[in-house]
Design an enzyme around this catalytic site. Structure first.
Site, PDB file in Angstrom:
ATOM      1  N   HIS A   1     186.784  87.028  -8.473  1.00 41.40           N
ATOM      2  CA  HIS A   1     187.612  86.308  -8.617  1.00 41.40           C
ATOM      3  C   HIS A   1     187.675  85.267  -8.803  1.00 41.40           C
ATOM      4  O   HIS A   1     186.703  85.091  -8.753  1.00 41.40           O
ATOM      5  CB  HIS A   1     188.532  86.297  -7.309  1.00 41.40           C
ATOM      6  CG  HIS A   1     189.386  87.727  -6.144  1.00 41.40           C
ATOM      7  ND1 HIS A   1     189.920  87.812  -6.435  1.00 41.40           N
ATOM      8  CD2 HIS A   1     188.865  88.612  -6.773  1.00 41.40           C
ATOM      9  CE1 HIS A   1     191.347  89.088  -6.002  1.00 41.40           C
ATOM     10  NE2 HIS A   1     189.827  89.878  -6.633  1.00 41.40           N
TER      11      HIS A   1
ATOM     12  N   CYS B   1     194.577  84.775  -3.915  1.00 39.07           N
ATOM     13  CA  CYS B   1     193.976  84.678  -3.225  1.00 39.07           C
ATOM     14  C   CYS B   1     194.479  84.978  -1.797  1.00 39.07           C
ATOM     15  O   CYS B   1     195.099  83.935  -1.773  1.00 39.07           O
ATOM     16  CB  CYS B   1     192.589  83.604  -3.444  1.00 39.07           C
ATOM     17  SG  CYS B   1     191.704  83.816  -1.879  1.00 39.07           S
TER      18      CYS B   1
ATOM     19  N   ASN C   1     192.401  87.462  -9.677  1.00 36.72           N
ATOM     20  CA  ASN C   1     190.523  87.967 -10.696  1.00 36.72           C
ATOM     21  C   ASN C   1     190.457  87.451 -11.883  1.00 36.72           C
ATOM     22  O   ASN C   1     191.050  86.608 -11.898  1.00 36.72           O
ATOM     23  CB  ASN C   1     191.443  89.711 -10.828  1.00 36.72           C
ATOM     24  CG  ASN C   1     191.157  89.959  -9.080  1.00 36.72           C
ATOM     25  OD1 ASN C   1     190.843  91.103  -8.900  1.00 36.72           O
ATOM     26  ND2 ASN C   1     193.163  90.245  -8.677  1.00 36.72           N
TER      27      ASN C   1
ATOM     28  N   HIS D   1     183.128  92.869  -8.817  1.00 39.01           N
ATOM     29  CA  HIS D   1     184.549  92.608  -9.091  1.00 39.01           C
ATOM     30  C   HIS D   1     184.652  91.061  -7.758  1.00 39.01           C
ATOM     31  O   HIS D   1     184.295  90.925  -7.276  1.00 39.01           O
ATOM     32  CB  HIS D   1     185.251  93.488  -7.097  1.00 39.01           C
ATOM     33  CG  HIS D   1     186.838  93.198  -7.087  1.00 39.01           C
ATOM     34  ND1 HIS D   1     187.599  93.521  -7.689  1.00 39.01           N
ATOM     35  CD2 HIS D   1     187.836  92.428  -7.215  1.00 39.01           C
ATOM     36  CE1 HIS D   1     188.799  93.342  -7.648  1.00 39.01           C
ATOM     37  NE2 HIS D   1     188.819  92.723  -6.680  1.00 39.01           N
TER      38      HIS D   1
ATOM     39  N   ARG E   1     196.962  97.025  -9.006  1.00 38.59           N
ATOM     40  CA  ARG E   1     196.715  97.108  -7.325  1.00 38.59           C
ATOM     41  C   ARG E   1     196.104  95.486  -7.820  1.00 38.59           C
ATOM     42  O   ARG E   1     197.211  94.720  -6.673  1.00 38.59           O
ATOM     43  CB  ARG E   1     195.367  97.886  -7.690  1.00 38.59           C
ATOM     44  CG  ARG E   1     195.226  98.611  -5.754  1.00 38.59           C
ATOM     45  CD  ARG E   1     195.065  97.394  -4.780  1.00 38.59           C
ATOM     46  NE  ARG E   1     193.570  97.080  -5.502  1.00 38.59           N
ATOM     47  CZ  ARG E   1     192.433  96.393  -5.014  1.00 38.59           C
ATOM     48  NH1 ARG E   1     193.128  95.612  -3.644  1.00 38.59           N
ATOM     49  NH2 ARG E   1     191.425  96.326  -5.471  1.00 38.59           N
ATOM     50  N   ASP E   2     194.906  95.218  -7.474  1.00 33.89           N
ATOM     51  CA  ASP E   2     194.714  93.749  -7.247  1.00 33.89           C
ATOM     52  C   ASP E   2     195.694  92.840  -7.864  1.00 33.89           C
ATOM     53  O   ASP E   2     195.881  91.751  -7.147  1.00 33.89           O
ATOM     54  CB  ASP E   2     193.208  93.722  -7.230  1.00 33.89           C
ATOM     55  CG  ASP E   2     192.804  93.254  -7.019  1.00 33.89           C
ATOM     56  OD1 ASP E   2     193.035  92.606  -5.117  1.00 33.89           O
ATOM     57  OD2 ASP E   2     191.286  92.711  -6.343  1.00 33.89           O
TER      58      ASP E   2
END
Ligand code: ZN
Length: 317
Positions: free
Chosen positions: A214, A245, A254, A212, A20-21
């Protein structure tokens, strides 16, 4: 005298959010077949919590447009939690229709960010999730929450703890007690991770916390170490450190799952994940998106690899 470090935990849980991310900012979008290969590899490495995609508007995030198809095609393994990110009731319904039993509602902690993008406040947005809670209860879907820009935001800089706390409180009022504090823009620092973690755990002991990070400014691993010291036991990571980002084109994404796993294992903290298999997953992901992985362990190898090579070199002399 400074206070001693608390005992390190025996185990920490890593949730894989690469599908996903990790992929949502990529130019080259892997096919559903390739995503299934990545998913199989993640499961085979021993990861037990996987974010497979997002049920958002396909025009807004085309990388996630095939999440329905992916969920229908994947075979679910017992003991593995498959979840998707959702922004609203429609997203929860799509997740349910696609066969998922877990959905993560997301909201930004930053009032300036919410106002600029949704003309609403974060608290009002969470209150608006009441219809999601009702639907989820009727259909046996578990909800969690993700609070993005919990540490910093491009619209207002450092986000005051009080703003984050207000959002947490609104989620808890709705009965949602698994919450992720997300550093969407890579602005968190280790002291902040420790202080916010300590504060939230003490204030909301009923919440199952996730952090979470980054790695936009290379602080993610340090943040994780300090969050562990604060008592956080669950972290998100993305294979190959994918993700980028949205506010800084070309920036790192991430924190790389394999870097987190490697660091934790070196510290004697178990993750239940096979690091070599996680590194293979990262290589596969890098191949699919067509650019090198942003993880240090793929570039440099594991600490243990270096030791072996050196020992071999000496034997050859
Ligand atoms: Zn993120």
């Amino acid at each position: 005298m400074s206070s001693p470090i608390i005992a390190w935990p025996a185990r920490v849980t890593l949730c894989e959010v690469g599908l996903r991310d990790g992929l949502q900012n990529e130019k080259t979008i892997p096919s559903v077949g390739q995503k299934l290969q990545l998913l199989d590899a993640v499961v085979a490495s021993g990861v037990k919590i996987i974010e497979v995609g997002a049920f958002v508007h396909p025009k807004a995030v085309p990388q996630m447009a095939d999440t329905d198809a992916l969920c229908r095609a994947m075979k679910k393994v017992d003991g593995v939690e498959y979840r998707a990110l959702v922004p609203n009731l429609k997203g929860v319904q799509r997740a349910f229709d696609a066969g998922l039993s877990k959905a993560k509602l997301t909201v930004s902690a930053s009032e300036a960010h919410c106002l600029a993008n949704f003309n609403s406040s974060p608290v009002k947005m969470v209150e608006g999730f009441a219809d999601c809670v009702e639907f989820a209860a009727k259909n046996n879907v578990t909800l969690s929450g993700a609070i993005s820009t919990s540490f910093g935001c491009p619209f207002q800089g450092r986000v005051p703890v009080q703003q984050v706390e207000n959002v947490v409180e609104s989620f808890v009022k709705l009965g949602i007690t698994e919450l992720s504090l997300s550093d969407t823009t890579g602005m968190a620092n280790p002291r902040q991770a420790y202080e916010l973690g300590t504060y939230m755990i003490q204030k909301f002991p009923q919440v199952r916390w996730v952090m979470h990070f980054h790695n936009t400014r290379d602080m993610a691993l340090a943040n994780i170490v300090m969050a562990i010291q604060a008592g956080i036991r669950m972290f998100d990571g993305a294979f190959a450190g994918l993700g980028g980002c949205p506010f800084a084109p070309g920036a790192s994404g991430n924190v790389a799952s394999e870097d987190v796993i490697h660091m934790l294992h070196e510290m004697g903290i178990d993750t239940g994940i096979d690091l070599l298999k996680a590194m293979d997953t990262a290589r596969l992901a890098a191949e699919f998106v067509g650019h090198p992985a942003g993880s240090t362990v793929l570039k440099a190898g594991r600490c243990v690899d270096l030791v072996k090579e050196k020992a071999q070199g000496q034997n050859n002399k």
